[in-house]
Motif scaffolding. Structure first.
Motif, PDB file in Angstrom:
ATOM      1  N   ASP A  80       0.861  -1.179   0.000  1.00  0.00           N
ATOM      2  CA  ASP A  80       0.000   0.000   0.000  1.00  0.00           C
ATOM      3  C   ASP A  80       0.899   1.231   0.000  1.00  0.00           C
ATOM      4  OD1 ASP A  80      -1.792   2.037   0.373  1.00  0.00           O
ATOM      5  OD2 ASP A  80      -2.822   1.111   2.072  1.00  0.00           O
ATOM      6  N   HIS A 123       7.439   9.075  -2.130  1.00  0.00           N
ATOM      7  CA  HIS A 123       6.435   8.193  -1.554  1.00  0.00           C
ATOM      8  C   HIS A 123       6.145   7.057  -2.522  1.00  0.00           C
ATOM      9  CE1 HIS A 123       3.968   8.357   2.050  1.00  0.00           C
ATOM     10  NE2 HIS A 123       2.983   7.804   1.373  1.00  0.00           N
ATOM     11  N   ASN A 148      -0.008   0.770  -6.334  1.00  0.00           N
ATOM     12  CA  ASN A 148      -0.102  -0.506  -5.620  1.00  0.00           C
ATOM     13  C   ASN A 148      -0.025  -1.713  -6.547  1.00  0.00           C
ATOM     14  OD1 ASN A 148      -0.406   0.938  -3.254  1.00  0.00           O
ATOM     15  ND2 ASN A 148      -2.631   0.728  -3.188  1.00  0.00           N
ATOM     16  N   TYR A 185       5.126   3.542  -7.937  1.00  0.00           N
ATOM     17  CA  TYR A 185       4.271   4.484  -7.219  1.00  0.00           C
ATOM     18  C   TYR A 185       2.787   4.131  -7.274  1.00  0.00           C
ATOM     19  CZ  TYR A 185       8.598   7.110  -7.171  1.00  0.00           C
ATOM     20  OH  TYR A 185       9.910   7.480  -6.975  1.00  0.00           O
ATOM     21  N   ASN A 220       0.244   4.194   0.384  1.00  0.00           N
ATOM     22  CA  ASN A 220      -0.103   5.141   1.447  1.00  0.00           C
ATOM     23  C   ASN A 220       0.618   4.842   2.757  1.00  0.00           C
ATOM     24  OD1 ASN A 220      -1.909   6.633  -0.153  1.00  0.00           O
ATOM     25  ND2 ASN A 220      -3.564   5.176   0.251  1.00  0.00           N
ATOM     26  N   LYS A 221       1.119   3.615   2.896  1.00  0.00           N
ATOM     27  CA  LYS A 221       1.835   3.241   4.115  1.00  0.00           C
ATOM     28  C   LYS A 221       3.343   3.410   3.969  1.00  0.00           C
ATOM     29  CE  LYS A 221      -1.711  -0.024   5.645  1.00  0.00           C
ATOM     30  NZ  LYS A 221      -2.023  -1.426   6.008  1.00  0.00           N
ATOM     31  N   CYS A 222       3.772   3.937   2.854  1.00  0.00           N
ATOM     32  CA  CYS A 222       5.196   4.188   2.649  1.00  0.00           C
ATOM     33  C   CYS A 222       5.712   5.124   3.734  1.00  0.00           C
ATOM     34  CB  CYS A 222       5.421   4.812   1.273  1.00  0.00           C
ATOM     35  SG  CYS A 222       7.099   5.393   0.987  1.00  0.00           S
TER      36      CYS A 222
END
Length: 265
Positions: A140, A155, A230, A228, A142-144
């Motif tokens: 995910d 990111h 998923n 970049y 967003n969890k980077c």
């Protein structure tokens, strides 16, 4: 899966090799997300060679591989990755017909004992176990940065062909863990954009490119690949490596290890 044929009839496409629906991945009628590879399996030799070739830190002794587990996926979780790979392939028109797909390493936290033995293949629900989270539902973006705040190329999802570099990010949170577990991922690299200097503000590769290739040079000692989205990545294998714990030679040593209390002689 099926695809249209030029003559109008439907051509059946066999399930992907990492699909739970592929008959070769069914053992005794059971379908497990993690399947141990036998040492005579060609995939074992392929993964082992990548691990050995990728161990480039001269001052780090290369550990032995104990097990290799193949990660299998239900079709709904696998299809977005395969669709993305097909779209990249249509643009690249590469000879391999896989969108420049590569097998690359990724290291992360493990809070449970997944992989500690050949039968330890159940995923845990611990929030701090990033390994099981990734195996369960993939990466995910967003969890980077959840583990490391420094993001060299922004990111994204970071992988590398250097297994010894990924080993730096493998972390056992359980004090009962003795082996280490690294992920080997399928990554649609597509057309990579090469960078030699840090660029932490990057949000995506430049137009016309599909990934960032961090090259050895100014700021990197070992290469890394960043994507970049998923669906550019799916875990393919878990590599369990390190030295097996020595068995207790007597009951006293065994009890002391289990309960961590001194034993009166």
């Amino acid at each position: 899966m099926a695809s249209p044929h030029k003559d109008g009839w439907i051509k059946l496409v066999p399930p992907d090799e990492f699909s739970l629906d592929n008959p070769v991945n069914t053992s005794n009628g059971r379908r497990n997300r993690l399947v141990r590879l036998d040492r005579d399996n060609p995939s074992f030799a392929e993964v082992e060679q990548l691990f050995i070739k990728g161990w480039r830190h001269r001052k780090k002794a290369r550990p032995d591989i104990q097990y290799i587990l193949r990660v299998l996926w239900p079709e709904p979780a696998l299809e977005p990755y395969l669709d993305y790979r097909d779209r990249v392939q249509d643009i690249l028109r590469a000879k391999d017909k896989r969108g420049n797909e590569k097998l690359l390493f990724h290291g992360t936290n493990r809070a449970c004992l997944l992989g500690e033995s050949s039968g330890s293949v159940l995923l845990c629900d611990l929030q701090e176990c990033y390994l099981c989270s990734i195996v369960r539902s993939s990466f995910d973006v967003n969890k980077c940065g959840a583990k490391n705040s420094f993001k060299r190329f922004g990111h994204g999802i970071y992988t590398s062909s250097c297994s010894s570099k990924s080993d730096d990010y493998v972390c056992n949170l359980s004090e009962n863990a003795s082996l280490r577990v690294m992920i080997l991922c399928r990554v649609v690299v597509g057309r990579p954009y090469k960078r030699y200097r840090n660029a932490p503000d990057i949000l995506a590769p430049p137009s016309g490119y599909d990934s960032i290739a961090g090259e050895i040079g100014w700021d990197l000692n070992y290469e890394e690949t960043v994507t970049y989205e998923n669906d550019t990545v799916r875990p393919a294998y878990l590599i369990v490596y390190g030295d097996k714990p020595k068995r207790a030679t007597n009951l006293k040593a065994f009890v002391k290890k289990m309960f961590k209390t001194p034993i009166v002689s």
